[in-house]
Design an enzyme around this catalytic site. Structure first.
Site, PDB file in Angstrom:
ATOM      1  N   ASP A 196      -5.494  39.647 -16.151  1.00  0.00           N
ATOM      2  CA  ASP A 196      -5.839  38.830 -14.983  1.00  0.00           C
ATOM      3  C   ASP A 196      -5.375  37.378 -15.159  1.00  0.00           C
ATOM      4  OD1 ASP A 196      -7.184  38.495 -12.452  1.00  0.00           O
ATOM      5  OD2 ASP A 196      -8.781  37.446 -13.511  1.00  0.00           O
ATOM      6  N   ASP A 218      -1.276  51.248  10.054  1.00  0.00           N
ATOM      7  CA  ASP A 218      -1.537  52.073   8.880  1.00  0.00           C
ATOM      8  C   ASP A 218      -0.292  51.871   8.009  1.00  0.00           C
ATOM      9  OD1 ASP A 218      -1.526  54.029   7.012  1.00  0.00           O
ATOM     10  OD2 ASP A 218      -2.216  55.636   8.354  1.00  0.00           O
ATOM     11  N   PHE A 219      -0.473  51.246   6.870  1.00  0.00           N
ATOM     12  CA  PHE A 219       0.689  50.781   6.091  1.00  0.00           C
ATOM     13  C   PHE A 219       1.664  51.906   5.747  1.00  0.00           C
ATOM     14  CE2 PHE A 219      -2.792  47.801   4.891  1.00  0.00           C
ATOM     15  CZ  PHE A 219      -2.285  46.702   5.572  1.00  0.00           C
ATOM     16  N   LYS A 265     -14.431  33.926 -18.315  1.00  0.00           N
ATOM     17  CA  LYS A 265     -15.379  33.838 -17.201  1.00  0.00           C
ATOM     18  C   LYS A 265     -16.739  33.470 -17.792  1.00  0.00           C
ATOM     19  CE  LYS A 265     -12.418  36.168 -14.409  1.00  0.00           C
ATOM     20  NZ  LYS A 265     -11.356  35.346 -13.869  1.00  0.00           N
ATOM     21  N   HIS A 270      -0.182  31.641  -8.515  1.00  0.00           N
ATOM     22  CA  HIS A 270      -0.614  30.462  -7.748  1.00  0.00           C
ATOM     23  C   HIS A 270      -0.769  29.219  -8.634  1.00  0.00           C
ATOM     24  CE1 HIS A 270      -4.756  31.524  -8.961  1.00  0.00           C
ATOM     25  NE2 HIS A 270      -5.076  30.289  -8.659  1.00  0.00           N
ATOM     26  N   LYS A 296     -15.967  24.901 -14.810  1.00  0.00           N
ATOM     27  CA  LYS A 296     -14.608  25.239 -14.365  1.00  0.00           C
ATOM     28  C   LYS A 296     -13.714  24.098 -14.820  1.00  0.00           C
ATOM     29  CE  LYS A 296     -11.815  26.620 -10.415  1.00  0.00           C
ATOM     30  NZ  LYS A 296     -11.201  27.772 -11.031  1.00  0.00           N
ATOM     31  N   HIS A 308      -1.010  33.299 -15.537  1.00  0.00           N
ATOM     32  CA  HIS A 308      -1.282  31.858 -15.468  1.00  0.00           C
ATOM     33  C   HIS A 308      -1.121  31.150 -16.815  1.00  0.00           C
ATOM     34  CE1 HIS A 308      -2.663  33.097 -11.633  1.00  0.00           C
ATOM     35  NE2 HIS A 308      -3.919  33.340 -11.943  1.00  0.00           N
ATOM     36  N   GLU A 337     -13.661  29.226 -16.513  1.00  0.00           N
ATOM     37  CA  GLU A 337     -14.324  29.371 -15.214  1.00  0.00           C
ATOM     38  C   GLU A 337     -15.809  29.566 -15.445  1.00  0.00           C
ATOM     39  OE1 GLU A 337     -12.103  31.784 -12.099  1.00  0.00           O
ATOM     40  OE2 GLU A 337     -11.342  32.605 -13.973  1.00  0.00           O
ATOM     41  N   ARG A 383      -5.608  47.117   9.062  1.00  0.00           N
ATOM     42  CA  ARG A 383      -5.994  48.464   9.515  1.00  0.00           C
ATOM     43  C   ARG A 383      -6.988  48.440  10.668  1.00  0.00           C
ATOM     44  NH1 ARG A 383      -6.222  49.749   3.745  1.00  0.00           N
ATOM     45  NH2 ARG A 383      -4.410  51.056   3.291  1.00  0.00           N
TER      46      ARG A 383
HETATM   47  C1  BG6 Z   1      -6.848  34.538 -10.145  1.00  0.00           C
HETATM   48  C2  BG6 Z   1      -7.663  35.521 -10.940  1.00  0.00           C
HETATM   49  O1  BG6 Z   1      -5.477  34.814 -10.306  1.00  0.00           O
HETATM   50  O2  BG6 Z   1      -7.109  33.221 -10.601  1.00  0.00           O
HETATM   51  C3  BG6 Z   1      -9.125  35.196 -10.819  1.00  0.00           C
HETATM   52  O3  BG6 Z   1      -7.434  36.830 -10.455  1.00  0.00           O
HETATM   53  C4  BG6 Z   1      -9.389  33.755 -11.197  1.00  0.00           C
HETATM   54  O4  BG6 Z   1      -9.899  36.037 -11.655  1.00  0.00           O
HETATM   55  C5  BG6 Z   1      -8.447  32.819 -10.443  1.00  0.00           C
HETATM   56  O5  BG6 Z   1     -10.742  33.478 -10.868  1.00  0.00           O
HETATM   57  C6  BG6 Z   1      -8.576  31.398 -10.942  1.00  0.00           C
HETATM   58  O6  BG6 Z   1      -7.817  30.557 -10.120  1.00  0.00           O
HETATM   59  P1  BG6 Z   1      -8.207  29.031  -9.920  1.00  0.00           P
HETATM   60  O7  BG6 Z   1      -7.130  28.487  -9.033  1.00  0.00           O
HETATM   61  O8  BG6 Z   1      -9.553  29.023  -9.257  1.00  0.00           O
HETATM   62  O9  BG6 Z   1      -8.235  28.402 -11.283  1.00  0.00           O
END
Ligand code: BG6
Length: 491
Positions: A234, A92-93, A339, A177, A344, A239, A215, A49
């Site tokens: 989340d 502007d999407f 969290k 991811h 981690k 995941h 985490e 934007r």
């Molecule tokens: C994301 C979540 O998909 O993954 C985040 O929205 C989380 O809340 C993150 O912190 C963790 O990913 P990774 O790769 O750091 O373990």
């Protein structure tokens, strides 16, 4: 082998100045550039934007990458090459006329068009429609979208329908991811390239499985998003359930995207619902209170910036998940994620059953099961704990538990583990969908999660508090101890 693919791409990034693009996409593109994987002809159109021009966008990007990339990995020529590929266009999407010029950028290019929607999911439909109406998409366009796909089954269907209006399923690349992490892909190799494990992988040989994704960070200023999602939407819906599927699925017939995804869907369909009568024994929700994280005092969830002090959103979930099929009947999967935990750490622990007849020192009977510890991050690798005889004449047949250790960085001498987004972008460029989530996977996962959320909302909406820097509410320890087991770090 990767070079056999035509990876020439025109990449349009919608939301190119946003958090995801800056933190993940451009650094990943930079690494692909640095390692020579970006085809010479590939180009990037950054869309956002903000009213700036290409020169300003390039300079913002260069500064950002310089700050973000570790000194040892900074190659100024690669950086200049990447920045030189980028053009910027303000958009502007929701304004159809802003899409009219996009074909001009394409200018008859024969590169594959990749549309990356690094925007909130609420914009996916409008972007897809506007692209279609401006005749910018072809049947070869690939569209990449991020989680969360919806807030529940119903909203995920709306988003999926909006995408399906414009694209076929084989054009849609839904990112989780975790599937791009090197060690997560290794689960497939571990399970299906080693007959030794394949023959042990069921309820005859495995007593239970632990999956932890911990985490140390809190919600990192994302109150607006996180408080509506909570840890279940989340992390668990995507995941954790993906990890569980990769551990639990049957062998696919081949490595094609659909063979793998068909097997994952079968697992999702076989998940036993956590009904109200199982809440006490199968579910713990927590919310972090003030405490200390990595030596620093940190506020509780309800004191985070922008917090609603009455929020009942969970930042920790522990579940006992059962899979109702022949392979896994009677084998609980204890999964937890949170969290503000002490570190981690993502790891999977497979606990094998002891030998059917035990002949050693009765005092050591508690040692008598093998464990396979798969470290997804950090310190990627795996350890198989086996039992041997203790060394020495005076030791008799005393047992000792020792590791067969494989640490990837030492074994393979890799100086860096590629970030998940490097792998995922590379797979999109190759046109391969095997690391992406199919529509039915998303929807089956939501179906199970929705039911769980309804159960707790109706019966016990209040999460248990835990001090930041601890492993979650004590109830999660009680959940596993009740079954005569313990979390790995307590063993
Ligand atoms: C994301 C979540 O998909 O993954 C985040 O929205 C989380 O809340 C993150 O912190 C963790 O990913 P990774 O790769 O750091 O373990």
């Amino acid at each position: 082998m990767d070079n056999e693919f035509d990876t020439r791409s025109d990449l349009m990034i919608f939301g190119a100045l946003g958090d995801l693009a800056r933190r993940k996409l451009f650094p990943a593109l930079y690494q692909l550039e640095r390692s020579g994987l970006l085809a010479r002809e590939s180009r990037v159109l950054a869309l956002a934007r903000k009213n700036i021009d290409t020169e300003e966008a390039r300079s913002l990007l260069a500064t950002h990458l310089q700050d973000r990339i570790a000194d040892a990995e900074l190659d100024s020529e690669a950086l200049a090459r990447l920045v030189g590929r980028v053009e910027y266009q303000r958009i502007d999407f929701s304004e159809p006329s802003h899409y009219e010029g996009l074909n001009g950028w394409r200018d008859g290019s024969s590169n594959a068009l990749i549309v990356y929607m690094a925007t909130p999911p609420s914009l996916y439909g409008v972007i897809a429609r506007n692209l279609r109406d401006s005749a910018c998409c072809t049947r070869k366009t690939r569209v990449v979208v991020e989680k969360p796909i919806g807030h529940d089954l119903e909203t995920s269907r709306i988003i999926n329908d909006q995408l399906a209006d414009v694209y076929r399923e084989d054009q849609i690349f839904r990112i989780d991811h975790y599937l791009g992490k090197e060690t997560v892909q290794n689960l497939i190799a571990l399970r299906f390239a080693n007959n030794f494990f394949a023959s042990q992988w069921d309820q005859n040989h495995i007593s239970h499985v632990e999956i932890t994704v911990a985490e140390s960070v809190g919600i990192e200023g994302r109150w607006g998003y996180f408080d509506k999602a909570g840890q279940i939407r989340d992390m668990i819906q995507n995941h954790l359930l993906q990890l569980l599927c990769l551990i639990a699925m049957d062998p696919p017939a081949d490595l094609s995207a659909d063979s793998i995804r068909d097997e994952k869907v079968k697992v999702l369909k076989a998940l036993k619902p956590i009904t109200p009568d199982l809440m006490e024994t199968h579910l713990v929700r927590g919310q972090y209170a003030a405490g200390s994280s990595l030596g620093q005092s940190v506020p509780g969830y309800l004191d985070e910036e922008g917090a609603d002090r009455n929020s009942t959103t969970e930042t920790f979930v522990a579940l006992k998940v059962e899979i109702e099929n022949w392979r896994w009947a009677g084998v609980p999967f204890y999964i937890r994620t949170g969290k503000r935990l002490p570190e981690k750490l993502s790891q999977i622990i497979i606990h094998f059953k002891p030998a059917p007849h035990y002949i050693f020192d009765p005092d050591q009977k508690h040692l008598a099961n093998n464990k396979l510890i798969i470290r997804l991050q950090p310190d990627e690798g795996m350890t198989l704990q086996i039992l041997t005889k203790d060394q020495g004449l005076d030791k008799g047949m005393r047992l000792r538990r020792g590791p067969l250790e494989l640490t990837f960085s030492e074994a393979f001498g890799a100086d860096r583990t590629p970030d998940a987004y490097e792998r995922l972008l590379w797979e999109v460029m190759k046109g391969s969908q095997y690391l992406f989530v199919r529509r039915d996977e998303v929807e089956h996962a939501w179906r199970w999660v929705d039911r769980l959320i309804t159960t707790w909302s109706d019966h016990d909406p209040y999460p248990k508090r835990y001090a930041s820097g601890t492993w979650g509410p004590v109830a999660s320890i009680a959940m596993i101890t009740r079954d005569g087991r313990s979390w790995y770090e307590d063993a």
